[in-house]
Enzyme design. Structure first.
Site, PDB file in Angstrom:
ATOM      1  N   ASP A 135      -4.883 172.924  74.630  1.00  0.00           N
ATOM      2  CA  ASP A 135      -6.292 173.062  74.255  1.00  0.00           C
ATOM      3  C   ASP A 135      -6.773 174.509  74.304  1.00  0.00           C
ATOM      4  O   ASP A 135      -7.965 174.781  74.250  1.00  0.00           O
ATOM      5  CB  ASP A 135      -7.167 172.175  75.155  1.00  0.00           C
ATOM      6  CG  ASP A 135      -6.995 172.483  76.642  1.00  0.00           C
ATOM      7  OD1 ASP A 135      -6.302 173.474  76.966  1.00  0.00           O
ATOM      8  OD2 ASP A 135      -7.547 171.737  77.471  1.00  0.00           O
TER       9      ASP A 135
ATOM     10  N   SER B 278     -17.112 150.533  84.849  1.00  0.00           N
ATOM     11  CA  SER B 278     -16.022 149.568  84.929  1.00  0.00           C
ATOM     12  C   SER B 278     -16.531 148.190  84.502  1.00  0.00           C
ATOM     13  O   SER B 278     -16.968 148.030  83.361  1.00  0.00           O
ATOM     14  CB  SER B 278     -15.429 149.564  86.339  1.00  0.00           C
ATOM     15  OG  SER B 278     -14.179 148.927  86.370  1.00  0.00           O
TER      16      SER B 278
ATOM     17  N   HIS C 239     -10.813 156.969  86.998  1.00  0.00           N
ATOM     18  CA  HIS C 239     -11.706 155.837  86.762  1.00  0.00           C
ATOM     19  C   HIS C 239     -13.021 155.995  87.529  1.00  0.00           C
ATOM     20  O   HIS C 239     -13.025 156.168  88.750  1.00  0.00           O
ATOM     21  CB  HIS C 239     -11.014 154.547  87.197  1.00  0.00           C
ATOM     22  CG  HIS C 239     -11.760 153.315  86.831  1.00  0.00           C
ATOM     23  ND1 HIS C 239     -12.011 152.949  85.529  1.00  0.00           N
ATOM     24  CD2 HIS C 239     -12.325 152.344  87.600  1.00  0.00           C
ATOM     25  CE1 HIS C 239     -12.676 151.819  85.503  1.00  0.00           C
ATOM     26  NE2 HIS C 239     -12.887 151.430  86.757  1.00  0.00           N
TER      27      HIS C 239
ATOM     28  N   ASP D  27      -8.172 158.061  83.175  1.00  0.00           N
ATOM     29  CA  ASP D  27      -8.518 156.778  83.793  1.00  0.00           C
ATOM     30  C   ASP D  27      -7.242 155.980  84.029  1.00  0.00           C
ATOM     31  O   ASP D  27      -6.535 155.615  83.087  1.00  0.00           O
ATOM     32  CB  ASP D  27      -9.471 155.995  82.892  1.00  0.00           C
ATOM     33  CG  ASP D  27     -10.115 154.820  83.604  1.00  0.00           C
ATOM     34  OD1 ASP D  27      -9.397 154.098  84.328  1.00  0.00           O
ATOM     35  OD2 ASP D  27     -11.320 154.599  83.428  1.00  0.00           O
TER      36      ASP D  27
ATOM     37  N   VAL E  54      -6.265 176.876  76.749  1.00  0.00           N
ATOM     38  CA  VAL E  54      -6.426 177.532  78.048  1.00  0.00           C
ATOM     39  C   VAL E  54      -5.676 176.730  79.101  1.00  0.00           C
ATOM     40  O   VAL E  54      -5.644 175.506  79.062  1.00  0.00           O
ATOM     41  CB  VAL E  54      -7.914 177.654  78.427  1.00  0.00           C
ATOM     42  CG1 VAL E  54      -8.566 176.282  78.577  1.00  0.00           C
ATOM     43  CG2 VAL E  54      -8.093 178.468  79.703  1.00  0.00           C
TER      44      VAL E  54
END
Length: 531
Positions: A268, A198, A460, A421, A270
């Protein structure tokens, strides 16, 4: 509150006991105040040394984080150097923790969170447990959510403290820490590293950009780079709710997020509760309009106004004419982080801004600590965004793609960033990496010293405490073993823990077609389409 705390504190140890160059075995050292030379432009006000016996270290409570403890910390010497920049009235403290035995020969500096420039003991203790000499600085500014230092008594921006927070103090801490280590152990550290997430991630990038010879390796995760832009951009969800006069609850926001993850999860290859590429999720929030969901024991019908708020938040800030300013909150991330609301006794909901962007806009941009961010219109938002860029990009933007000096110095940079995030849009980090590739001669040349790993479904700083990043960095710096993957434990939408090998950007993880979807061995890294 748990996730908010994750955003404002890199609150777990990042150290790992890996290669130990020139470890000091069982040699014991005296804990005395060393003689130090002030970094250029500074004056040393004091130097102290305090011995700490082995045992549990008590981390103090620093709002909004409670007190904590780190167990089994070996004996260490805590050296504090207080610096000032003559004529500026600042007092920055640099703390260096020195293991009294079994030093591994390395220095590890650790960064801060939100408006705190440094660590209050958790990461320092973790580094010492790993055998490192550890360092941090408070830059002479406030704690996590204390932005009272933004303006001076004259109402003008305190440029000296802002420079400290942006990059100056971190560099000075590196200079001093190396002196203290060399004086204490009678030899220099074999290798120096910086770790942070961060704000700490941004500090790591600032080091690579502005002070490329400070560290051999930098682990800078979920970095707050592009600070002048993303800090304003992350106030956008509040502006949207206020302008649309619609305030969905956290439960309602979660319904949209869950629906989007469910719809796009198969993209993607799966169904595993993870979105590998949120940007390719074309889920339309209007699909949820008219559906009834249960929130806090009551039935709530999703409205078109709710869906419009979510659409605008996902889309990200735009000017009144529709020009894109910045990325929105990633699809799959917790919307209530930046789009927080509270409901009063009268049953009416109002926005509750996340304090970090709110303080940036009111203190540094509007220069009015009492400025009411809830009054910002779409038009005013675009003006504030542009103002922040023009006034602060050169000071704290931390977005210079020219890393040629860092590459020449032999430095190595590793970053992970979660695709979910909720506080720092992942696209900003990806955009920066692409700019570095353009500046440095392409992806392959950039990979020689800088690698980015995107973590699907990760919030995050959500991988803090998983030590594969620092282990990979030391192996790369000290043994030339560039990481192709980073081992990680991810959490799916259903709360299941699964193992994955994060792929070096731009490659992505793809299911092989058989095997346990909770096992990293069932996936392989493949080139991402469109890169």
């Amino acid at each position: 509150m748990k996730r908010i705390l994750a955003a404002i504190a890199a609150g777990v140890p990042l150290a790992a006991a890996v290669y130990a160059p020139g470890a000091s075995a069982a040699t014991a050292y005296s804990c005395v105040s060393p003689a130090v030379k002030a970094p250029a432009g500074t004056q040393v006000e004091s130097v102290t040394a305090v011995a700490h016996a082995a045992g549990t270290f008590d981390v103090p409570a620093v709002f909004p984080l409670p007190a904590g403890q780190v167990a089994d910390v070996p004996a260490f010497c805590d050296v504090t150097v207080t610096l000032t920049h003559p004529g500026q009235g600042d007092h920055a403290h640099v703390r260096v923790w020195l293991p009294q035995q079994n030093w591994n020969g390395r220095l590890q500096s650790v960064g801060g969170s939100a408006y705190a420039a440094g660590d209050y003991g958790t990461d320092l203790a973790g580094a010492v447990k790993g055998g490192y000499a550890a360092a941090t600085t408070d830059a002479g500014v406030g704690t996590y959510l204390d932005a009272s230092w933004a303006l001076g008594a004259d109402g003008k921006v305190n440029t000296g403290l802002l420079q400290n927070f942006a990059s100056r103090s971190e560099h000075e801490a590196a200079v001093l820490a190396k002196q203290v280590v060399a004086g204490h152990y009678s030899r220099a550290a074999s290798y120096s590293y910086f770790t942070g997430c961060s704000t700490g991630g941004r500090q790591g990038y600032a080091e690579a950009q502005a002070y490329p010879e400070d560290y051999d390796g930098i682990l800078a995760n979920a970095p707050g780079i592009n600070w002048d832009e993303f800090e304003v951009a992350t106030l956008w969800p509040q502006v949207v709710m206020n302008e649309q006069k619609t305030y969905p609850t956290a439960c309602e926001f979660k319904a949209f997020t869950d629906a989007a993850v469910q719809a796009c999860d198969p993209n993607d290859g799966v169904v595993d509760g993870l979105l590998s590429d949120p940007d390719r999720c074309g889920y339309d929030p209007r699909r949820l309009v008219g559906k009834t969901i249960e929130c806090d024991g009551r039935q709530v019908t999703v409205t078109a106004a709710d869906a419009e708020v979510v659409r605008r938040i996902w889309d990200g800030p735009r000017t009144a004419s529709g020009r894109k300013l910045w990325s929105g909150v990633p699809v799959g991330a917790d919307l209530s982080g930046l789009a927080g609301t509270t409901t009063g006794a009268d049953g009416k909901s109002v926005g509750t801004p996340f304090p970090v962007p709110a303080e940036w806009v009111s203190g540094w941009v509007a220069k009015q600590p009492a400025f009411d961010v809830s009054t910002i219109t779409y038009g005013q938002f675009a003006q504030l965004f542009k103002q922040s860029q023009s006034e602060y990009d050169k000071v704290i933007g931390t977005d210079d793609p020219d890393l040629s000096a860092f590459r020449r110095a032999g430095g190595k940079l590793i970053t992970y960033h979660g695709t979910a995030d909720q506080y720092i849009p992942t696209d900003g980090t990806v955009k920066y990496r692409q700019q570095v590739e353009q500046r440095m001669g392409g992806a392959k040349k950039t990979d020689d010293f800088y690698r980015l790993f995107l973590a699907p479904g990760t919030a995050h700083c959500g991988l803090n405490g998983q030590n594969s990043g620092l282990a990979a960095l030391t192996a790369w710096v000290e043994h030339g073993k560039a990481p192709k993957t980073l081992a990680a434990t991810l959490t799916t939408a259903s709360g299941q823990s699964v193992s994955r090998n994060l792929c070096a950007y731009p490659s992505v993880s793809r299911y092989k077609g058989d095997g346990d979807t909770a096992d990293a061995a069932s996936f392989r890294c493949t080139p991402a389409s469109g890169h």
